[in-house]
Scaffold this active site. Structure first.
Site, PDB file in Angstrom:
ATOM      1  N   GLU A  68      -0.521  -6.686   9.554  1.00  0.00           N
ATOM      2  CA  GLU A  68      -1.762  -6.026   9.131  1.00  0.00           C
ATOM      3  C   GLU A  68      -2.976  -6.649   9.844  1.00  0.00           C
ATOM      4  O   GLU A  68      -3.870  -5.950  10.286  1.00  0.00           O
ATOM      5  CB  GLU A  68      -1.884  -6.201   7.606  1.00  0.00           C
ATOM      6  CG  GLU A  68      -3.019  -5.464   6.944  1.00  0.00           C
ATOM      7  CD  GLU A  68      -3.024  -5.699   5.430  1.00  0.00           C
ATOM      8  OE1 GLU A  68      -2.184  -6.483   4.932  1.00  0.00           O
ATOM      9  OE2 GLU A  68      -3.878  -5.098   4.752  1.00  0.00           O
TER      10      GLU A  68
ATOM     11  N   TRP B  10      -3.846   6.219   2.652  1.00  0.00           N
ATOM     12  CA  TRP B  10      -5.225   5.717   2.754  1.00  0.00           C
ATOM     13  C   TRP B  10      -6.005   6.550   3.750  1.00  0.00           C
ATOM     14  O   TRP B  10      -5.467   6.979   4.783  1.00  0.00           O
ATOM     15  CB  TRP B  10      -5.225   4.251   3.182  1.00  0.00           C
ATOM     16  CG  TRP B  10      -5.406   3.309   2.030  1.00  0.00           C
ATOM     17  CD1 TRP B  10      -6.556   2.651   1.689  1.00  0.00           C
ATOM     18  CD2 TRP B  10      -4.441   2.923   1.047  1.00  0.00           C
ATOM     19  NE1 TRP B  10      -6.357   1.899   0.557  1.00  0.00           N
ATOM     20  CE2 TRP B  10      -5.073   2.040   0.146  1.00  0.00           C
ATOM     21  CE3 TRP B  10      -3.102   3.250   0.829  1.00  0.00           C
ATOM     22  CZ2 TRP B  10      -4.410   1.479  -0.939  1.00  0.00           C
ATOM     23  CZ3 TRP B  10      -2.453   2.687  -0.252  1.00  0.00           C
ATOM     24  CH2 TRP B  10      -3.094   1.817  -1.122  1.00  0.00           C
TER      25      TRP B  10
ATOM     26  N   GLN C  50     -14.079   6.264   2.435  1.00  0.00           N
ATOM     27  CA  GLN C  50     -13.841   5.258   3.491  1.00  0.00           C
ATOM     28  C   GLN C  50     -14.375   5.800   4.826  1.00  0.00           C
ATOM     29  O   GLN C  50     -14.767   6.970   4.901  1.00  0.00           O
ATOM     30  CB  GLN C  50     -12.324   4.987   3.613  1.00  0.00           C
ATOM     31  CG  GLN C  50     -11.881   3.685   2.967  1.00  0.00           C
ATOM     32  CD  GLN C  50     -10.444   3.314   3.299  1.00  0.00           C
ATOM     33  OE1 GLN C  50      -9.643   4.146   3.683  1.00  0.00           O
ATOM     34  NE2 GLN C  50     -10.109   2.041   3.155  1.00  0.00           N
TER      35      GLN C  50
ATOM     36  N   ASP D 195     -13.111  -5.164   2.898  1.00  0.00           N
ATOM     37  CA  ASP D 195     -13.279  -5.531   1.491  1.00  0.00           C
ATOM     38  C   ASP D 195     -14.026  -6.839   1.213  1.00  0.00           C
ATOM     39  O   ASP D 195     -14.995  -6.860   0.495  1.00  0.00           O
ATOM     40  CB  ASP D 195     -11.914  -5.605   0.796  1.00  0.00           C
ATOM     41  CG  ASP D 195     -11.015  -4.422   1.121  1.00  0.00           C
ATOM     42  OD1 ASP D 195     -11.366  -3.638   2.022  1.00  0.00           O
ATOM     43  OD2 ASP D 195      -9.975  -4.277   0.481  1.00  0.00           O
TER      44      ASP D 195
ATOM     45  N   TYR E 122       0.864  -1.199   0.000  1.00  0.00           N
ATOM     46  CA  TYR E 122       0.000   0.000   0.000  1.00  0.00           C
ATOM     47  C   TYR E 122       0.897   1.245   0.000  1.00  0.00           C
ATOM     48  O   TYR E 122       1.102   1.872   1.050  1.00  0.00           O
ATOM     49  CB  TYR E 122      -0.891   0.039   1.237  1.00  0.00           C
ATOM     50  CG  TYR E 122      -1.733  -1.197   1.473  1.00  0.00           C
ATOM     51  CD1 TYR E 122      -2.861  -1.464   0.688  1.00  0.00           C
ATOM     52  CD2 TYR E 122      -1.443  -2.075   2.511  1.00  0.00           C
ATOM     53  CE1 TYR E 122      -3.645  -2.584   0.925  1.00  0.00           C
ATOM     54  CE2 TYR E 122      -2.226  -3.191   2.751  1.00  0.00           C
ATOM     55  CZ  TYR E 122      -3.317  -3.444   1.956  1.00  0.00           C
ATOM     56  OH  TYR E 122      -4.095  -4.548   2.200  1.00  0.00           O
TER      57      TYR E 122
ATOM     58  N   GLY F 259     -14.162  -0.464   4.143  1.00  0.00           N
ATOM     59  CA  GLY F 259     -12.891  -0.783   4.799  1.00  0.00           C
ATOM     60  C   GLY F 259     -12.748  -2.273   5.070  1.00  0.00           C
ATOM     61  O   GLY F 259     -11.724  -2.719   5.565  1.00  0.00           O
TER      62      GLY F 259
ATOM     63  N   TYR G 261       1.098  -0.892  -6.963  1.00  0.00           N
ATOM     64  CA  TYR G 261      -0.266  -1.078  -6.465  1.00  0.00           C
ATOM     65  C   TYR G 261      -1.294  -1.007  -7.589  1.00  0.00           C
ATOM     66  O   TYR G 261      -1.189  -0.188  -8.498  1.00  0.00           O
ATOM     67  CB  TYR G 261      -0.580   0.019  -5.411  1.00  0.00           C
ATOM     68  CG  TYR G 261      -1.964  -0.126  -4.837  1.00  0.00           C
ATOM     69  CD1 TYR G 261      -2.218  -1.060  -3.836  1.00  0.00           C
ATOM     70  CD2 TYR G 261      -3.025   0.633  -5.323  1.00  0.00           C
ATOM     71  CE1 TYR G 261      -3.502  -1.229  -3.334  1.00  0.00           C
ATOM     72  CE2 TYR G 261      -4.308   0.474  -4.825  1.00  0.00           C
ATOM     73  CZ  TYR G 261      -4.532  -0.462  -3.831  1.00  0.00           C
ATOM     74  OH  TYR G 261      -5.804  -0.625  -3.337  1.00  0.00           O
TER      75      TYR G 261
ATOM     76  N   TRP H 177     -10.688 -10.140   5.565  1.00  0.00           N
ATOM     77  CA  TRP H 177     -11.809  -9.697   6.404  1.00  0.00           C
ATOM     78  C   TRP H 177     -12.819 -10.819   6.687  1.00  0.00           C
ATOM     79  O   TRP H 177     -13.922 -10.559   7.128  1.00  0.00           O
ATOM     80  CB  TRP H 177     -12.517  -8.506   5.753  1.00  0.00           C
ATOM     81  CG  TRP H 177     -11.727  -7.248   5.927  1.00  0.00           C
ATOM     82  CD1 TRP H 177     -10.896  -6.658   5.015  1.00  0.00           C
ATOM     83  CD2 TRP H 177     -11.661  -6.428   7.100  1.00  0.00           C
ATOM     84  NE1 TRP H 177     -10.316  -5.528   5.536  1.00  0.00           N
ATOM     85  CE2 TRP H 177     -10.773  -5.362   6.819  1.00  0.00           C
ATOM     86  CE3 TRP H 177     -12.256  -6.482   8.370  1.00  0.00           C
ATOM     87  CZ2 TRP H 177     -10.482  -4.364   7.748  1.00  0.00           C
ATOM     88  CZ3 TRP H 177     -11.963  -5.491   9.293  1.00  0.00           C
ATOM     89  CH2 TRP H 177     -11.083  -4.449   8.977  1.00  0.00           C
TER      90      TRP H 177
ATOM     91  N   ARG I 269      -5.583 -13.113   0.901  1.00  0.00           N
ATOM     92  CA  ARG I 269      -6.142 -11.958   0.168  1.00  0.00           C
ATOM     93  C   ARG I 269      -7.481 -12.339  -0.471  1.00  0.00           C
ATOM     94  O   ARG I 269      -7.847 -13.509  -0.543  1.00  0.00           O
ATOM     95  CB  ARG I 269      -5.166 -11.547  -0.955  1.00  0.00           C
ATOM     96  CG  ARG I 269      -3.801 -11.090  -0.483  1.00  0.00           C
ATOM     97  CD  ARG I 269      -3.796  -9.716   0.122  1.00  0.00           C
ATOM     98  NE  ARG I 269      -4.383  -8.695  -0.734  1.00  0.00           N
ATOM     99  CZ  ARG I 269      -4.542  -7.412  -0.377  1.00  0.00           C
ATOM    100  NH1 ARG I 269      -4.157  -6.997   0.794  1.00  0.00           N
ATOM    101  NH2 ARG I 269      -5.091  -6.543  -1.207  1.00  0.00           N
TER     102      ARG I 269
HETATM  103  C1  GLC Z   1      -7.117  -2.813   2.900  1.00  0.00           C
HETATM  104  C2  GLC Z   1      -8.147  -2.717   4.012  1.00  0.00           C
HETATM  105  C3  GLC Z   1      -8.569  -1.272   4.194  1.00  0.00           C
HETATM  106  C4  GLC Z   1      -7.338  -0.411   4.437  1.00  0.00           C
HETATM  107  C5  GLC Z   1      -6.284  -0.607   3.330  1.00  0.00           C
HETATM  108  C6  GLC Z   1      -4.955   0.077   3.626  1.00  0.00           C
HETATM  109  O1  GLC Z   1      -7.672  -2.489   1.675  1.00  0.00           O
HETATM  110  O2  GLC Z   1      -9.251  -3.528   3.745  1.00  0.00           O
HETATM  111  O3  GLC Z   1      -9.482  -1.155   5.249  1.00  0.00           O
HETATM  112  O4  GLC Z   1      -7.684   0.920   4.516  1.00  0.00           O
HETATM  113  O5  GLC Z   1      -6.027  -1.973   3.180  1.00  0.00           O
HETATM  114  O6  GLC Z   1      -4.423  -0.371   4.842  1.00  0.00           O
END
Ligand code: GLC
Length: 439
Positions: free
Chosen positions: A403, A35, A110, A172, A31, A170, A84, A360, A207
């Site tokens: 994470e 975010w 978000q 997914d 990432y 948030g 990404y 999730w 994932r």
């Molecule tokens: C994933 C999570 C999301 C978060 C992002 C960056 O997409 O589901 O909630 O904001 O990662 O950490």
């Protein structure tokens, strides 16, 4: 240095390493941008040792705010990063009237955590004159963002806002969305070609699946067709959901924004009105008596999504439930613990779709533990709040700043690391904040 102190020091190093001169990336490569709701939790972490970074973090995020008020879920501060997907060129927000030219952004939002984070920072640093200046600058921007939710995402005027992409929630790939997403019919050949990047940086079984990604892209294209803001989206998107977490966070943030506004001398009667209405609708529309939890509402099928899932518990943080309902939520969480799970699994461990590894669909998420710890404290459930906090601290000590984490106590025994990305920013921040707070 004792263990506690060592963990905090490690957390600070992670934030420093992920700091990009103005904002913090959640995790390099996986990432590599800023975010939306991550930035709120990260600002909280920074506020304990470099408050100037906390303020820069929030200001950087708001530099991506759209003219209509929306805070996008990703701000692509760099146009050269290529690790990404979907990157800024895929979102094509440069064709949207409301989007800023620079920085480039995504087109959806978000959970709006920033008002309550800002209030926390203020309470902690109220003697610092720079804080009041920062608040004065950020307050109108956050207010516009809240207005955007109500004006653009509440067409039924219920005080409950909707989302049209699981990324907005948030959470997914929560099994909660399975039915709604499973019903979407589309021709794969009609989707733009794309290449996932996430599975190059972390294991595929942690994932979302390929089908999940196809649907994410499909829904992104629905938004793109209407510049991500057209009122048509509400009518044509096959996924239109009133989410527990988004609405609870909005209500909680409204409370903070009302207090900040009054402090600055503004009348906050509009927001007070919205918030009252939101709380009533949340109670009436999202509570499911049979399950003993709040549920999300699918506006396409006009039905609640009958699942027990982590978002429900964030209602405590927003002070929404009556004592009786709060007690039911507490009892449910407690029952998960009794069944052999650390707190808080992101999905009902007794459900057939629970998967303790896949993102999730079951794992423990640090920022969720933070939200639930705060909610339990708000209702005086101190013992369970402590368990939620201590479970996370123990997992991080044992497995590192990942994470997300395995929830099943037995499976945990054979593991020496967490899931998803390591050296994760909001894991570091929530640990700093939790360890520095008394309860
Ligand atoms: C994933 C999570 C999301 C978060 C992002 C960056 O997409 O589901 O909630 O904001 O990662 O950490």
């Amino acid at each position: 240095m004792d263990d506690q102190q060592r963990l905090i020091e490690e957390a600070k190093i992670i934030l420093e390493q992920n700091w990009q001169d103005g904002f913090t990336i959640p995790r390099a490569e996986l990432y590599p941008f800023q975010w939306n709701w991550d930035s709120g939790f990260v600002a909280l972490g920074w506020s304990h040792f470099k408050v100037e970074n906390a303020l820069r973090e929030l200001n950087s995020l708001f530099s991506g705010q759209w003219l209509n008020g929306m805070i996008p879920h990703i701000v692509f501060h760099s146009e050269n990063e290529t690790t990404y997907f979907p990157n800024h060129d895929f979102w094509k927000t440069d064709q949207c009237q409301s989007a800023p030219d620079s920085p480039k952004t995504s087109g959806i939002s978000q959970p709006p955590v920033h008002a309550f984070i800002l209030e926390r920072i203020y309470v902690k640093h109220q003697d610092n004159p720079e804080i009041l200046d920062a608040i004065q600058e950020l307050f109108p921007k956050i207010l516009r963002a809240h207005r955007w939710w109500y004006q653009h995402r509440d067409p039924l005027n219920e005080g409950l806002v909707y989302i049209y992409h699981p990324w907005e929630s948030g959470r997914d790939n929560s099994p909660m969305w399975d039915e709604a997403l499973g019903n979407i019919v589309f021709d794969r050949d009609q989707l733009p070609t794309y290449e996932r990047k996430d599975t190059a940086h972390t294991e595929a079984d942690m994932r979302p699946t390929k089908r999940d990604y196809d649907v994410y892209v499909y829904l992104l294209e629905v938004g793109k067709k209407y510049q991500y803001e057209g009122p048509e989206i509400f009518h044509v998107s096959p996924y239109v959901i009133q989410d527990t977490l988004i609405n609870a966070i909005l209500i909680k943030s409204n409370e903070s924004l009302i207090r900040i506004g009054k402090l600055l001398g503004y009348s906050m009667s509009d927001l007070e009105k919205w918030n009252r209405k939101s709380k009533v609708s949340f109670e009436e529309k999202l509570w499911n008596e049979e399950l003993g939890v709040y549920t999300c509402y699918n506006l396409r099928t006009n039905r609640q999504i009958a699942c027990r899932e982590i978002g429900a518990f964030t209602a405590l943080f927003a002070g929404i439930p009556s004592i009786d309902r709060a007690q039911k939520l507490m009892t449910l969480l407690h029952s998960w613990q009794e069944k052999g799970f650390s707190l808080c699994p992101s999905f009902d461990p007794g459900h057939g779709s629970f998967d303790s590894k896949r993102y999730w669909r079951g794992p423990i998420w640090p920022q969720m533990n933070w939200l639930i710890n705060q909610g339990l404290l708000r209702y005086g459930f101190d013992d369970l709040a402590t368990a939620v906090k201590q479970d996370l601290i123990r997992l991080v000590k044992q497995m590192g700043f990942y994470e997300y984490f395995e929830a099943n106590l037995i499976t945990q025994k054979g593991l020496d690391r967490g899931y998803g990305g390591s050296h994760f920013s909001w894991t570091a921040s929530t640990i700093i904040d939790l360890m520095k707070s008394e309860k």
